[in-house]
Design a protein around this motif. Sequence first.
Motif, PDB file in Angstrom:
ATOM      1  N   ASP A  66       0.838  -1.206   0.000  1.00  0.00           N
ATOM      2  CA  ASP A  66       0.000   0.000   0.000  1.00  0.00           C
ATOM      3  C   ASP A  66       0.870   1.252   0.000  1.00  0.00           C
ATOM      4  O   ASP A  66       1.664   1.471   0.913  1.00  0.00           O
ATOM      5  CB  ASP A  66      -0.925  -0.001   1.215  1.00  0.00           C
ATOM      6  N   GLY A  67       0.743   2.066  -1.046  1.00  0.00           N
ATOM      7  CA  GLY A  67       1.511   3.304  -1.156  1.00  0.00           C
ATOM      8  C   GLY A  67       2.850   3.154  -1.847  1.00  0.00           C
ATOM      9  O   GLY A  67       3.535   4.159  -2.105  1.00  0.00           O
ATOM     10  N   PRO A 105       2.087   3.272  -8.867  1.00  0.00           N
ATOM     11  CA  PRO A 105       1.799   3.232  -7.426  1.00  0.00           C
ATOM     12  C   PRO A 105       0.648   2.281  -7.121  1.00  0.00           C
ATOM     13  O   PRO A 105      -0.263   2.096  -7.928  1.00  0.00           O
ATOM     14  CB  PRO A 105       1.428   4.682  -7.109  1.00  0.00           C
ATOM     15  N   ARG A 107      -2.376   0.957  -4.347  1.00  0.00           N
ATOM     16  CA  ARG A 107      -3.203   1.264  -3.181  1.00  0.00           C
ATOM     17  C   ARG A 107      -3.967   0.023  -2.772  1.00  0.00           C
ATOM     18  O   ARG A 107      -4.280  -0.851  -3.591  1.00  0.00           O
ATOM     19  CB  ARG A 107      -4.181   2.410  -3.460  1.00  0.00           C
TER      20      ARG A 107
END
Length: 206
Positions: A66-67, A105, A107
Amino acid sequence: MHPNPQYRPRQEDLPALFVREIAFAGIFAGTPDGPRVAHAPVVLSEDAATLQFHLSRGNGLTKHLDGMTALAVVQGPDAYVSAGWYAAADQVPTWNYIAIEMEGPVRKLDDAELIAQLDTLSAEHEARIGIDPPWTRAKMNPARFSQMTGAITGFELRITAWRSTLKLSQDKAPGERESVAAGIEASGHGALAHLMRQLGEEGKSA
């Protein structure tokens, strides 16, 4: 990605078609625990802007993704190419292959998004195998389904870069390409031989 520009797909939509057809990827990322890779079924969005997947909560990547920026790699058919298949002398063996890289990226998905991903994934692949009626989660005990989804985590990679390699002997003359395609087919890699011939026909009409 191979540095030779001849191995780039001419059709802009071809990488997305391969991703949808193969629908399985390696997800790579650097983590505090070192480099890690996970292998997962994937769902490419209709506009080819995002790639969704899910991992076991115990996977070495799950707690870090995540991130983060990650790299997803979808590999198509591949095969060894014998130098003996060329008529020309002074050739060397090589490898023909297809590889599609997507970077971006990542998420974490919420529960509703994860369930929607699972529904899409099963619907697409049930349709491919032609089971009638297809399997759906409606056939499961809801408590059991909830227990099983609690053991996985869903993710979405927003694709900021595509890097694609279709290394199919494009640097060879048509006769040499057909000789290689015939050798690859005879060695049991008919799908790759078909793609080589198809790419050759499209090159003639371009």
